[in-house]
Write a protein that holds these residues in place. Structure first.
Motif, PDB file in Angstrom:
ATOM      1  N   TYR A  43      19.127  22.679  21.719  1.00  0.00           N
ATOM      2  CA  TYR A  43      17.763  22.220  21.467  1.00  0.00           C
ATOM      3  C   TYR A  43      17.183  22.907  20.229  1.00  0.00           C
ATOM      4  O   TYR A  43      17.510  24.058  19.921  1.00  0.00           O
ATOM      5  CB  TYR A  43      16.846  22.528  22.666  1.00  0.00           C
ATOM      6  CG  TYR A  43      16.921  21.513  23.783  1.00  0.00           C
ATOM      7  CD1 TYR A  43      16.005  20.468  23.862  1.00  0.00           C
ATOM      8  CD2 TYR A  43      17.899  21.610  24.764  1.00  0.00           C
ATOM      9  CE1 TYR A  43      16.063  19.543  24.898  1.00  0.00           C
ATOM     10  CE2 TYR A  43      17.968  20.692  25.800  1.00  0.00           C
ATOM     11  CZ  TYR A  43      17.048  19.664  25.857  1.00  0.00           C
ATOM     12  OH  TYR A  43      17.097  18.744  26.875  1.00  0.00           O
ATOM     13  N   LEU A  44      16.311  22.178  19.552  1.00  0.00           N
ATOM     14  CA  LEU A  44      15.507  22.716  18.465  1.00  0.00           C
ATOM     15  C   LEU A  44      14.053  22.556  18.875  1.00  0.00           C
ATOM     16  O   LEU A  44      13.642  21.468  19.279  1.00  0.00           O
ATOM     17  CB  LEU A  44      15.786  21.957  17.164  1.00  0.00           C
ATOM     18  CG  LEU A  44      14.910  22.299  15.962  1.00  0.00           C
ATOM     19  CD1 LEU A  44      15.166  23.732  15.502  1.00  0.00           C
ATOM     20  CD2 LEU A  44      15.180  21.334  14.809  1.00  0.00           C
ATOM     21  N   THR A 102      14.424  24.847  10.325  1.00  0.00           N
ATOM     22  CA  THR A 102      15.644  24.057  10.205  1.00  0.00           C
ATOM     23  C   THR A 102      16.873  24.955  10.386  1.00  0.00           C
ATOM     24  O   THR A 102      17.013  25.963   9.690  1.00  0.00           O
ATOM     25  CB  THR A 102      15.717  23.376   8.826  1.00  0.00           C
ATOM     26  OG1 THR A 102      14.538  22.592   8.628  1.00  0.00           O
ATOM     27  CG2 THR A 102      16.938  22.474   8.742  1.00  0.00           C
ATOM     28  N   GLN A 120      16.861  17.382  21.024  1.00  0.00           N
ATOM     29  CA  GLN A 120      18.216  17.606  21.521  1.00  0.00           C
ATOM     30  C   GLN A 120      19.227  16.788  20.742  1.00  0.00           C
ATOM     31  O   GLN A 120      19.387  15.589  20.947  1.00  0.00           O
ATOM     32  CB  GLN A 120      18.332  17.281  23.014  1.00  0.00           C
ATOM     33  CG  GLN A 120      19.700  17.637  23.591  1.00  0.00           C
ATOM     34  CD  GLN A 120      19.820  17.282  25.060  1.00  0.00           C
ATOM     35  OE1 GLN A 120      19.090  16.441  25.557  1.00  0.00           O
ATOM     36  NE2 GLN A 120      20.740  17.928  25.750  1.00  0.00           N
ATOM     37  N   GLU A 121      19.889  17.443  19.772  1.00  0.00           N
ATOM     38  CA  GLU A 121      21.063  16.919  19.073  1.00  0.00           C
ATOM     39  C   GLU A 121      20.908  15.483  18.574  1.00  0.00           C
ATOM     40  O   GLU A 121      21.846  14.687  18.624  1.00  0.00           O
ATOM     41  CB  GLU A 121      22.284  17.024  19.994  1.00  0.00           C
ATOM     42  CG  GLU A 121      22.603  18.453  20.395  1.00  0.00           C
ATOM     43  CD  GLU A 121      23.814  18.543  21.297  1.00  0.00           C
ATOM     44  OE1 GLU A 121      24.046  17.590  22.081  1.00  0.00           O
ATOM     45  OE2 GLU A 121      24.536  19.546  21.230  1.00  0.00           O
ATOM     46  N   GLY A 122      19.719  15.134  18.102  1.00  0.00           N
ATOM     47  CA  GLY A 122      19.510  13.811  17.547  1.00  0.00           C
ATOM     48  C   GLY A 122      19.478  12.685  18.556  1.00  0.00           C
ATOM     49  O   GLY A 122      19.460  11.517  18.192  1.00  0.00           O
ATOM     50  N   VAL A 162      13.263  14.674  12.089  1.00  0.00           N
ATOM     51  CA  VAL A 162      14.113  15.737  12.633  1.00  0.00           C
ATOM     52  C   VAL A 162      15.320  15.125  13.339  1.00  0.00           C
ATOM     53  O   VAL A 162      16.466  15.554  13.139  1.00  0.00           O
ATOM     54  CB  VAL A 162      13.317  16.629  13.606  1.00  0.00           C
ATOM     55  CG1 VAL A 162      14.243  17.613  14.305  1.00  0.00           C
ATOM     56  CG2 VAL A 162      12.221  17.386  12.863  1.00  0.00           C
ATOM     57  N   LEU A 163      15.083  14.109  14.166  1.00  0.00           N
ATOM     58  CA  LEU A 163      16.181  13.482  14.907  1.00  0.00           C
ATOM     59  C   LEU A 163      17.181  12.818  13.960  1.00  0.00           C
ATOM     60  O   LEU A 163      18.398  12.919  14.160  1.00  0.00           O
ATOM     61  CB  LEU A 163      15.616  12.445  15.885  1.00  0.00           C
ATOM     62  CG  LEU A 163      14.812  13.012  17.061  1.00  0.00           C
ATOM     63  CD1 LEU A 163      14.081  11.904  17.801  1.00  0.00           C
ATOM     64  CD2 LEU A 163      15.719  13.772  18.023  1.00  0.00           C
ATOM     65  N   ILE A 197      22.294  22.632   9.462  1.00  0.00           N
ATOM     66  CA  ILE A 197      21.684  21.391   8.969  1.00  0.00           C
ATOM     67  C   ILE A 197      21.208  21.572   7.529  1.00  0.00           C
ATOM     68  O   ILE A 197      21.329  20.660   6.701  1.00  0.00           O
ATOM     69  CB  ILE A 197      20.524  20.964   9.884  1.00  0.00           C
ATOM     70  CG1 ILE A 197      21.066  20.550  11.265  1.00  0.00           C
ATOM     71  CG2 ILE A 197      19.730  19.817   9.272  1.00  0.00           C
ATOM     72  CD1 ILE A 197      20.003  20.081  12.235  1.00  0.00           C
ATOM     73  N   GLN A 208      19.268  15.476  12.467  1.00  0.00           N
ATOM     74  CA  GLN A 208      20.266  15.960  13.428  1.00  0.00           C
ATOM     75  C   GLN A 208      21.416  14.978  13.579  1.00  0.00           C
ATOM     76  O   GLN A 208      22.529  15.381  13.946  1.00  0.00           O
ATOM     77  CB  GLN A 208      19.597  16.199  14.786  1.00  0.00           C
ATOM     78  CG  GLN A 208      18.683  17.415  14.833  1.00  0.00           C
ATOM     79  CD  GLN A 208      18.094  17.636  16.215  1.00  0.00           C
ATOM     80  OE1 GLN A 208      17.743  16.697  16.921  1.00  0.00           O
ATOM     81  NE2 GLN A 208      17.974  18.891  16.614  1.00  0.00           N
ATOM     82  N   ARG A 209      21.172  13.713  13.292  1.00  0.00           N
ATOM     83  CA  ARG A 209      22.218  12.691  13.398  1.00  0.00           C
ATOM     84  C   ARG A 209      23.044  12.592  12.111  1.00  0.00           C
ATOM     85  O   ARG A 209      23.879  11.708  11.968  1.00  0.00           O
ATOM     86  CB  ARG A 209      21.594  11.328  13.736  1.00  0.00           C
ATOM     87  CG  ARG A 209      20.888  11.302  15.084  1.00  0.00           C
ATOM     88  CD  ARG A 209      20.309   9.916  15.374  1.00  0.00           C
ATOM     89  NE  ARG A 209      21.350   8.957  15.674  1.00  0.00           N
ATOM     90  CZ  ARG A 209      21.845   8.716  16.892  1.00  0.00           C
ATOM     91  NH1 ARG A 209      21.375   9.378  17.936  1.00  0.00           N
ATOM     92  NH2 ARG A 209      22.799   7.826  17.076  1.00  0.00           N
TER      93      ARG A 209
END
Length: 299
Positions: A49-50, A241, A63-65, A92-93, A245, A96-97
């Motif tokens: 998680y971020l 960040t 959570q991880e995109g 952000v998502l 990433i 993450q993806r």
């Protein structure tokens, strides 16, 4: 939950999103409400998680995109919360993806994406709206997600809405009496449309770095300057960040500089000249494309 389509993804959301187009399919991203406590953070500090927080808006856990949990502040304006979700949270998502997310708009010129990069108030939305008014399809107004590939980078379309200043809307022939504000006390109006939205990804051909000056002018941008502008106008790159990433982001910026062309587009603040600006950009794109085709034939 309703399911929507944006950025080439299916998004399931507990909060209704009238800005987005409803769709069918398995969700790639889930947006839900929940409680985010210190225990939640401690139990998930392994990197799954971020966590983030915005004053007067709420707390967020990414959570991880694949998911974002939102704990909104009491009585937060729902329209403002939607703006935050569709802006910073989705950025952000998307990051993450594995996507490069830029502060830019993009339009379809000749079957390729042409983007306008710049900060708040530099004219990205105004230019995108002007191209739409002139009959060109629009991919995105403010958040530009780019998939970096070994071949051509791809731009994913956002959703059919512009966020425009009142004077820009009037100059483009739109009656603001028929438009609503993006959120309460917002300086921008929401302009939704159906025709003229590019629904499929397009290869990214060029980025115009926006600037302000005493005259309208298009000029070359050197690779080092292009890289600096990409980093400066990236979305969701901040002190929170994760290092992996951030490293990936810098590598993507370097690769993008090597793959596409960059031009500086300087314009004076004259809204009445917007139709002329559209013609300048289209001519610049077409002339360069023609030159490249002739170069290939000569080779």
């Amino acid at each position: 939950m309703k399911i929507y389509k944006a950025y080439n993804l299916h998004i399931a959301s507990e909060l209704e999103m009238p800005e987005l187009t409803e769709a069918d399919g398995e969700p790639d991203i889930v947006i839900e409400f929940g409680k985010i406590s210190n225990n939640t953070i401690i139990q998930n500090n392994s990197g799954d998680y971020l966590f983030g927080e915005m004053p007067d808006i709420g707390k967020f856990a990414f959570q991880e995109g694949r998911k974002v949990i939102i704990e909104p502040e009491l009585e937060v304006d729902e329209s403002l919360l939607r703006v935050v979700i569709l802006g910073p949270l989705l950025c952000v998502l998307l990051g993450q993806r594995g996507l490069l997310v830029l502060h830019a708009s993009a339009v379809n010129i000749g079957g390729q994406a042409v983007a306008f990069l710049g900060g708040r108030g530099w004219g990205k939305s105004t230019l995108a709206t002007a191209f739409h008014t002139s009959g060109y399809n629009v991919l995105t107004d403010d958040v530009l997600p780019v998939k970096i590939t070994l071949q051509k980078p791809l731009v994913f379309p956002a959703y059919p809405q512009f966020k425009v200043w009142e004077d820009a809307a009037h100059s483009l022939g739109h009656n603001t009496d028929h438009l609503s504000f993006i959120y309460k006390n917002s300086p921008k109006f929401s302009y939704k449309f159906s025709d003229g939205f590019q629904q499929t990804p397009l290869p990214l051909y060029r980025i115009y770095v926006l600037d302000k000056g005493e005259e309208h002018q298009i000029s070359n941008v050197q690779p080092q300057e292009a890289f600096v502008n990409l980093v400066r106008h990236s979305r969701a790159i901040s002190s929170m960040t994760p290092q992996n990433i951030l490293t990936q982001h810098l590598q993507q910026c370097t690769q993008l500089v090597q793959q596409i062309s960059f031009r500086r587009f300087t314009r004076k603040p004259a809204l009445e000249d917007i139709p002329e600006l559209v013609k300048m950009i289209v001519n610049d794109v077409l002339e360069t494309s023609k030159g490249k085709q002739e170069e290939k034939i000569n080779v």
